[in-house]
Design a protein around this motif. Structure first.
Motif, short mmCIF file in Angstrom:
data_model
loop_
_atom_site.label_atom_id
_atom_site.label_comp_id
_atom_site.label_asym_id
_atom_site.label_seq_id
_atom_site.Cartn_x
_atom_site.Cartn_y
_atom_site.Cartn_z
N THR A 1 40.69 34.57 36.18
CA THR A 1 39.86 34.38 34.98
C THR A 1 39.04 33.11 35.15
N ILE A 2 37.74 33.24 35.00
CA ILE A 2 36.84 32.07 35.06
C ILE A 2 36.93 31.37 33.71
N THR A 3 37.29 30.10 33.73
CA THR A 3 37.51 29.40 32.46
C THR A 3 36.55 28.24 32.23
N PRO B 1 27.29 29.15 34.30
CA PRO B 1 26.70 30.49 34.17
C PRO B 1 27.34 31.45 35.17
N GLN B 2 27.41 32.72 34.77
CA GLN B 2 27.99 33.76 35.62
C GLN B 2 26.94 34.84 35.87
N ALA C 1 37.51 36.06 53.39
CA ALA C 1 37.32 35.01 54.40
C ALA C 1 38.11 33.75 54.08
N THR C 2 38.27 33.47 52.78
CA THR C 2 38.95 32.24 52.38
C THR C 2 40.40 32.46 51.95
N GLY C 3 40.73 33.68 51.58
CA GLY C 3 42.06 33.94 51.04
C GLY C 3 42.23 33.38 49.65
N ALA C 4 41.13 33.16 48.96
CA ALA C 4 41.15 32.55 47.63
C ALA C 4 40.36 33.41 46.65
N ALA C 5 40.40 33.04 45.38
CA ALA C 5 39.70 33.79 44.34
C ALA C 5 38.18 33.71 44.48
N PHE C 6 37.68 32.65 45.09
CA PHE C 6 36.24 32.48 45.30
C PHE C 6 36.02 31.41 46.36
#
Length: 141
Positions: A126-128, A132-133, A42-47
């Motif tokens: 990569t979440i940097t 919390p995940q 929907a966003t065209g992004a990683a999140f």
């Protein structure tokens, strides 16, 4: 004794082309970064960074007839029909809105506190940060 102050600050937001504008109370209950495949598409992004608020605290102030709705009344994404910007999602049986934080013009007082649906995140991202995940939704403690 005086009554406690109530947040009366209103934030503005709009789509990329400016055809649709909205106003929302700066009284979000939660915010997160969603990595699910639907939000990525929907966003065209990683999140999608989003902030959750009761649906009646969000109002379209310009271009309501220009909204493009994907889904049903109680669960849908609202995009600008002209430029395609995802403005918000209606969730939780229609009672809440998840405002796409990237469409806010004004700085909200809330910040995302977690990454959700990292079990389906883009493999190239990569979440940097130290937030919390969660593999899916945030788990209540």
């Amino acid at each position: 004794m005086t009554a406690p102050s109530v947040c009366k600050r209103t934030l503005s937001g709009k789509c990329l082309c400016g055809a649709v504008h909205y106003a929302v109370a700066d009284a979000f209950s939660y915010a997160a970064n969603c990595h699910c495949s639907n939000c990525r598409r929907a966003t065209g992004a990683a999140f999608k960074p989003f902030a959750g608020i009761e649906r009646d605290r969000l109002a379209i102030t310009k271009g309501k007839d220009g909204l493009m709705i994907f889904g049903e009344g109680s669960a849908h994404d609202a995009h600008c029909g002209r430029c395609g910007s995802l403005l918000y999602s209606v969730v939780r049986e229609g009672a809440w809105a998840h405002v796409a934080m990237g469409t806010l013009v004004d700085d909200p007082s809330i910040r995302p506190t977690a990454h959700i649906f990292v079990g389906s995140k883009a493999p190239w991202f990569t979440i940097t940060d130290g937030l919390p995940q969660y593999q899916e939704h945030v788990v209540a403690g």
